[in-house]
Design a protein around this motif. Structure first.
Motif, short mmCIF file in Angstrom:
data_model
loop_
_atom_site.label_atom_id
_atom_site.label_comp_id
_atom_site.label_asym_id
_atom_site.label_seq_id
_atom_site.Cartn_x
_atom_site.Cartn_y
_atom_site.Cartn_z
N THR A 14 91.29 3.62 42.01
CA THR A 14 90.81 2.50 42.83
C THR A 14 91.86 1.41 42.96
OG1 THR A 14 89.74 1.32 41.00
CG2 THR A 14 88.41 2.93 42.23
N PRO A 20 90.17 4.78 49.49
CA PRO A 20 89.41 5.87 50.11
C PRO A 20 90.25 7.11 50.47
CG PRO A 20 88.70 3.78 51.01
CD PRO A 20 89.92 3.51 50.15
N TYR A 56 71.05 -0.55 43.30
CA TYR A 56 71.70 0.17 44.39
C TYR A 56 71.94 -0.77 45.56
CZ TYR A 56 66.85 0.32 46.08
OH TYR A 56 65.59 -0.01 46.46
N PHE A 64 72.76 3.76 47.56
CA PHE A 64 74.08 3.97 46.99
C PHE A 64 74.05 3.30 45.61
CE2 PHE A 64 74.87 4.75 51.38
CZ PHE A 64 75.83 5.74 51.38
N ILE A 66 74.99 1.78 42.13
CA ILE A 66 76.14 0.95 41.76
C ILE A 66 76.70 1.37 40.41
CG2 ILE A 66 76.89 -1.40 41.26
CD1 ILE A 66 74.61 -2.34 43.15
N TYR A 68 80.71 1.29 38.02
CA TYR A 68 81.97 0.58 37.84
C TYR A 68 82.97 1.50 37.15
CZ TYR A 68 78.75 -3.29 38.56
OH TYR A 68 77.78 -4.11 39.07
N ILE A 111 78.46 3.97 44.77
CA ILE A 111 79.48 2.98 45.12
C ILE A 111 80.04 2.42 43.82
CG2 ILE A 111 77.76 1.14 45.45
CD1 ILE A 111 79.84 0.00 47.56
N PRO A 114 81.65 -2.53 43.61
CA PRO A 114 81.32 -3.32 44.80
C PRO A 114 81.72 -4.80 44.67
CG PRO A 114 79.33 -2.86 43.56
CD PRO A 114 80.45 -2.08 42.91
N SER A 120 87.09 -0.89 45.68
CA SER A 120 85.80 -0.21 45.71
C SER A 120 85.97 1.21 46.26
CB SER A 120 84.78 -1.00 46.53
OG SER A 120 85.18 -1.04 47.87
N MET A 121 85.02 2.06 45.92
CA MET A 121 85.05 3.45 46.37
C MET A 121 83.63 3.90 46.62
SD MET A 121 87.20 6.13 46.78
CE MET A 121 88.61 6.04 45.69
N VAL A 122 83.39 4.49 47.79
CA VAL A 122 82.08 5.04 48.12
C VAL A 122 82.19 6.56 48.09
CG1 VAL A 122 80.32 5.26 49.92
CG2 VAL A 122 81.45 3.05 49.53
#
Length: 145
Positions: A14, A20, A56, A64, A66, A68, A111, A114, A120-122
């Motif tokens: 990240t 992404p 989420y 999504f 949450i 870390y 996710i 956030p 961040s990464m989805v």
């Protein structure tokens, strides 16, 4: 691999330029963590009797969950839980958390971080299902909501 090594690998991805673009590598590390039954850092909110639920982003139909990549990211974020109570961070089994997402009709993905616009990464559930096909065991106290 230890939990700390797992979190460090995710965190390093990240921190790269354009996180992404590295989603495939990120998902492979998640798969390894799942197979090794490692832990993940998540955002939770109290429900009742000492129980919590994972918070989420999204709505009741497309959640999504949450997560870390480090305790530092978890401490950086101040979030209100879905029921209006303050969220906290906790550590839980990655396998249980992902099995919950895989089995819920409302689970859309994960996710990570956030709290950060750049780190961040989805991760979409449908992409993980391609990488990790087949039925998944329902975690303890599972309830489809």
């Amino acid at each position: 691999m230890t939990n700390r090594a797992f979190w460090k690998k995710l965190d390093l991805i990240t921190k790269r330029e354009n996180p992404p673009a590295h989603i495939a590598e990120f998902m492979e590390i998640l798969k390894d963590g799942y197979e090794q039954n490692l832990d993940v850092i998540v955002s939770t909110a109290p429900v009742w009797n000492g129980l919590t639920h994972q918070t989420y982003l999204g709505d009741r139909n497309a959640r999504f969950y949450i997560c870390y990549t480090s305790k530092a990211h978890a401490r950086n974020e101040w979030r209100i839980g879905n029921d209006g109570s303050p969220a906290e961070w906790n550590i839980m089994s990655l396998r249980d958390m992902m099995n919950n997402m895989f089995n819920k009709t409302s689970g859309a993905g994960l996710i990570f971080n956030p709290d950060s616009e750049t780190e961040s990464m989805v991760v979409l559930k449908m992409m993980l299902e391609i990488l990790m096909p087949g039925p998944k065991e329902k975690p303890p106290m599972f309830r489809d909501a």
